[in-house]
Design a protein around this motif. Structure first.
Motif, PDB file in Angstrom:
ATOM      1  N   ILE A 187     -15.140  38.524  31.401  1.00 53.51           N
ATOM      2  CA  ILE A 187     -14.784  38.090  30.045  1.00 53.51           C
ATOM      3  C   ILE A 187     -16.055  37.688  29.307  1.00 53.51           C
ATOM      4  N   GLY A 188     -16.209  38.225  28.104  1.00 49.86           N
ATOM      5  CA  GLY A 188     -17.432  37.989  27.349  1.00 49.86           C
ATOM      6  C   GLY A 188     -17.710  36.531  27.067  1.00 49.86           C
ATOM      7  N   ALA A 189     -16.660  35.731  26.872  1.00 55.85           N
ATOM      8  CA  ALA A 189     -16.836  34.320  26.529  1.00 55.85           C
ATOM      9  C   ALA A 189     -17.136  33.449  27.751  1.00 55.85           C
ATOM     10  N   ILE A 190     -16.980  34.017  28.953  1.00 49.76           N
ATOM     11  CA  ILE A 190     -17.218  33.256  30.184  1.00 49.76           C
ATOM     12  C   ILE A 190     -18.277  33.984  30.991  1.00 49.76           C
ATOM     13  N   GLU A 191     -19.491  33.482  30.977  1.00 49.87           N
ATOM     14  CA  GLU A 191     -20.601  34.156  31.644  1.00 49.87           C
ATOM     15  C   GLU A 191     -20.608  33.854  33.135  1.00 49.87           C
ATOM     16  N   GLY A 192     -21.000  34.884  33.895  1.00 51.33           N
ATOM     17  CA  GLY A 192     -21.200  34.701  35.326  1.00 51.33           C
ATOM     18  C   GLY A 192     -19.944  34.564  36.146  1.00 51.33           C
ATOM     19  N   LYS A 193     -18.783  34.890  35.595  1.00 48.03           N
ATOM     20  CA  LYS A 193     -17.529  34.759  36.326  1.00 48.03           C
ATOM     21  C   LYS A 193     -16.750  36.066  36.222  1.00 48.03           C
ATOM     22  N   LYS A 194     -16.298  36.547  37.387  1.00 43.58           N
ATOM     23  CA  LYS A 194     -15.460  37.736  37.429  1.00 43.58           C
ATOM     24  C   LYS A 194     -14.089  37.368  37.986  1.00 43.58           C
ATOM     25  N   PHE A 195     -13.060  37.826  37.301  1.00 44.14           N
ATOM     26  CA  PHE A 195     -11.697  37.516  37.690  1.00 44.14           C
ATOM     27  C   PHE A 195     -11.083  38.729  38.390  1.00 44.14           C
ATOM     28  N   PRO A 196     -10.534  38.534  39.589  1.00 39.64           N
ATOM     29  CA  PRO A 196      -9.878  39.662  40.264  1.00 39.64           C
ATOM     30  C   PRO A 196      -8.617  40.071  39.522  1.00 39.64           C
ATOM     31  N   ALA A 197      -8.347  41.353  39.548  1.00 44.76           N
ATOM     32  CA  ALA A 197      -7.154  41.881  38.872  1.00 44.76           C
ATOM     33  C   ALA A 197      -6.651  43.090  39.638  1.00 44.76           C
ATOM     34  N   LYS A 198      -5.402  43.442  39.375  1.00 40.54           N
ATOM     35  CA  LYS A 198      -4.789  44.591  40.046  1.00 40.54           C
ATOM     36  C   LYS A 198      -4.251  45.553  38.997  1.00 40.54           C
ATOM     37  N   LEU A 199      -4.702  46.790  39.073  1.00 38.88           N
ATOM     38  CA  LEU A 199      -4.295  47.817  38.115  1.00 38.88           C
ATOM     39  C   LEU A 199      -2.814  48.140  38.307  1.00 38.88           C
ATOM     40  N   ASN A 200      -2.030  48.028  37.230  1.00 37.98           N
ATOM     41  CA  ASN A 200      -0.587  48.261  37.355  1.00 37.98           C
ATOM     42  C   ASN A 200      -0.031  49.284  36.369  1.00 37.98           C
ATOM     43  N   PHE A 201      -0.870  49.789  35.459  1.00 41.63           N
ATOM     44  CA  PHE A 201      -0.370  50.756  34.473  1.00 41.63           C
ATOM     45  C   PHE A 201      -1.485  51.687  34.031  1.00 41.63           C
ATOM     46  N   ILE A 202      -1.193  52.975  34.049  1.00 45.96           N
ATOM     47  CA  ILE A 202      -2.100  54.001  33.522  1.00 45.96           C
ATOM     48  C   ILE A 202      -1.276  54.860  32.576  1.00 45.96           C
ATOM     49  N   ALA A 203      -1.684  54.910  31.325  1.00 46.58           N
ATOM     50  CA  ALA A 203      -0.892  55.605  30.302  1.00 46.58           C
ATOM     51  C   ALA A 203      -0.730  57.082  30.643  1.00 46.58           C
ATOM     52  N   PRO A 204       0.473  57.630  30.510  1.00 46.79           N
ATOM     53  CA  PRO A 204       0.670  59.064  30.759  1.00 46.79           C
ATOM     54  C   PRO A 204       0.156  59.944  29.625  1.00 46.79           C
ATOM     55  N   LYS A 205      -0.124  59.325  28.481  1.00 41.72           N
ATOM     56  CA  LYS A 205      -0.600  60.091  27.322  1.00 41.72           C
ATOM     57  C   LYS A 205      -1.818  59.405  26.736  1.00 41.72           C
ATOM     58  N   GLY A 206      -2.833  60.210  26.399  1.00 39.90           N
ATOM     59  CA  GLY A 206      -4.058  59.668  25.822  1.00 39.90           C
ATOM     60  C   GLY A 206      -4.062  59.769  24.309  1.00 39.90           C
ATOM     61  N   THR A 207      -4.983  59.059  23.711  1.00 43.92           N
ATOM     62  CA  THR A 207      -5.171  59.108  22.264  1.00 43.92           C
ATOM     63  C   THR A 207      -6.620  59.484  21.969  1.00 43.92           C
ATOM     64  N   GLU A 208      -6.816  60.277  20.954  1.00 43.35           N
ATOM     65  CA  GLU A 208      -8.169  60.731  20.610  1.00 43.35           C
ATOM     66  C   GLU A 208      -8.853  59.692  19.726  1.00 43.35           C
ATOM     67  N   GLU A 209     -10.039  59.283  20.145  1.00 48.45           N
ATOM     68  CA  GLU A 209     -10.839  58.319  19.404  1.00 48.45           C
ATOM     69  C   GLU A 209     -12.270  58.807  19.335  1.00 48.45           C
ATOM     70  N   GLN A 210     -12.723  59.073  18.115  1.00 44.72           N
ATOM     71  CA  GLN A 210     -14.084  59.535  17.870  1.00 44.72           C
ATOM     72  C   GLN A 210     -14.426  60.766  18.701  1.00 44.72           C
ATOM     73  N   GLY A 211     -13.472  61.697  18.791  1.00 43.91           N
ATOM     74  CA  GLY A 211     -13.717  62.957  19.481  1.00 43.91           C
ATOM     75  C   GLY A 211     -13.482  62.926  20.975  1.00 43.91           C
ATOM     76  N   ALA A 212     -13.173  61.768  21.554  1.00 46.75           N
ATOM     77  CA  ALA A 212     -12.929  61.650  22.996  1.00 46.75           C
ATOM     78  C   ALA A 212     -11.513  61.145  23.230  1.00 46.75           C
ATOM     79  N   VAL A 213     -10.870  61.665  24.268  1.00 47.99           N
ATOM     80  CA  VAL A 213      -9.507  61.249  24.603  1.00 47.99           C
ATOM     81  C   VAL A 213      -9.574  60.036  25.522  1.00 47.99           C
ATOM     82  N   GLN A 214      -8.903  58.955  25.108  1.00 51.58           N
ATOM     83  CA  GLN A 214      -8.897  57.708  25.860  1.00 51.58           C
ATOM     84  C   GLN A 214      -7.485  57.406  26.357  1.00 51.58           C
ATOM     85  N   PHE A 215      -7.398  56.830  27.569  1.00 52.09           N
ATOM     86  CA  PHE A 215      -6.111  56.470  28.159  1.00 52.09           C
ATOM     87  C   PHE A 215      -6.049  54.960  28.347  1.00 52.09           C
TER      88      PHE A 215
END
Length: 370
Positions: free
Chosen positions: A240-268
């Motif tokens: 987190i940008g506002a908290i220096e030197g600290k990393k918070f563990p997290a678990k990935l639970n969602f990946i979008a099935p459809k991407g959106t185009e932003e500035q010529g690149a497809v992002q999910f």
């Protein structure tokens, strides 16, 4: 031969010898010595970074059940609330035309009730004397009871339009109640503002938004070239940008099935549950980055990427390996996973080979590449 001529010849000879020595030194190629390194085994982790923000998992917007004007705001943004706590009150400002119409329906219904009552009393006496049948009397009684119920409904409609509630002293519609326990994130209205109730044609005015700050998620985006390597349930780290030197563990639970185009690149879009630390207060909307492991290989033969050169014609990677006589031999490599510093070597060199450490680029190196 005269003495002067001999001196001239000696001077010419000396000049010739000096010239030969000078040209010899100029044309003599200096020997460049190179240091070497041997391949080594290490763990290579390929990562990607997803940019995004942390937001509450559960967040709701409180909207009024009736149109009116904000009378009082009892709490401030940032206040902790429990389900059922009073946040604000709404003062009903009835529509004059609707109020007059409702009052007219009450008066008309009263007239019908009075008439039905007269009919009921008259026919009851006749029924008691046996003049009319029971069935005929029950029909008259039903009409009278229905008219009384119509009057009650009309009076309730009139009260709802007038003060926002049909029951005397009730504040069900004019009181803005917290619908969940949590923290008030925002109160976008102030006392005196007009608010509109939610209906089929209007989303309604948001009076407050409430979220559970004990359950936070990371929302970010990854490029299409990397989304195929992500797996739901993977462990990631959120910075987190506002908290220096600290990393918070997290678990990935969602990946979008459809991407959106932003500035010529497809992002999910991706989402991950963040494990919070009681020593840090996380605010909704903090910008954050997530380190996501795309590929990991343990104890593989590797070299530093700085040792690589690329053939200008074939663009194949190669290194120069030291031979027994001290010269170097070019060897084309087949590479695997890279972390940007070290790269896995699949074919081309062994663990005992001495690989040239390239000195500062020179014209001779460029000629050799050609």
């Amino acid at each position: 031969m005269s003495k002067r001529a001999k001196i001239i010849l000696i001077i010419i000879a000396i000049g010739f010898v000096v010239a030969l020595i000078w040209f010899g030194k100029k044309n003599k190629k200096s020997i460049v010595e190179y240091e070497t390194e041997t391949p080594f085994k290490t763990t290579i982790v390929k990562k990607t970074v997803a940019t995004g923000k942390v937001t509450p998992l559960e967040e709701i917007e409180i909207k009024p059940q009736i149109t009116g004007i904000i009378d009082k705001i009892l709490l401030l943004e940032g206040s902790k609330v429990k389900k059922g706590d009073l946040i604000a009150t709404v003062r009903v400002v009835p529509n004059e035309q609707a109020l007059i119409s409702a009052k007219g329906r009450v008066d008309n219904t009263k007239i019908r009730v009075n008439n039905a009552k007269i009919q009921y009393n008259r026919n009851k006496n006749l029924y008691d004397k046996g003049v009319i049948s029971r069935q005929e009397f029950e029909q008259i009684e039903l009409t009278y009871n229905q008219s009384k119920q119509d009057l009650k409904n009309a009076e309730n409609d009139y009260l709802i339009i007038k003060r926002g509630s049909a029951v005397s002293g009730s504040a069900a519609n004019t009181s803005i109640i917290a619908q969940m326990s949590g923290t008030i994130l925002e109160i976008p209205v102030k006392e005196g503002d007009q608010v509109i109730q939610s209906n089929n044609f209007n989303a309604g005015t948001t009076i407050a938004s409430i979220a559970d700050m004990n359950k936070m998620i990371f929302e970010g985006k990854v490029d299409e070239s990397e989304v195929g390597k992500l797996k739901s349930g993977s462990d990631i780290e959120v910075s987190i940008g506002a908290i220096e030197g600290k990393k918070f563990p997290a678990k990935l639970n969602f990946i979008a099935p459809k991407g959106t185009e932003e500035q010529g690149a497809v992002q999910f879009k991706i989402k991950a549950d963040v494990s919070l630390d009681d020593n840090y207060y996380i605010r909704a909307g903090y910008s954050a980055n997530a380190d996501i492991v795309l590929e990991k290989k343990d104890s593989v033969l590797s070299i530093k990427e700085a040792l690589l050169k690329f053939d200008k014609k074939t663009e194949e990677p190669y290194v120069e390996v030291k031979k027994e006589d001290g010269t170097f031999e070019k060897k084309t490599l087949k590479l695997g996973t890279s972390d940007g510093v070290n790269v896995e070597v699949l074919e081309g060199v062994t663990a005992t080979d001495e690989i040239k450490i390239w000195n500062k680029a020179s014209k001779d190196d460029d000629k050799k590449d050609n």
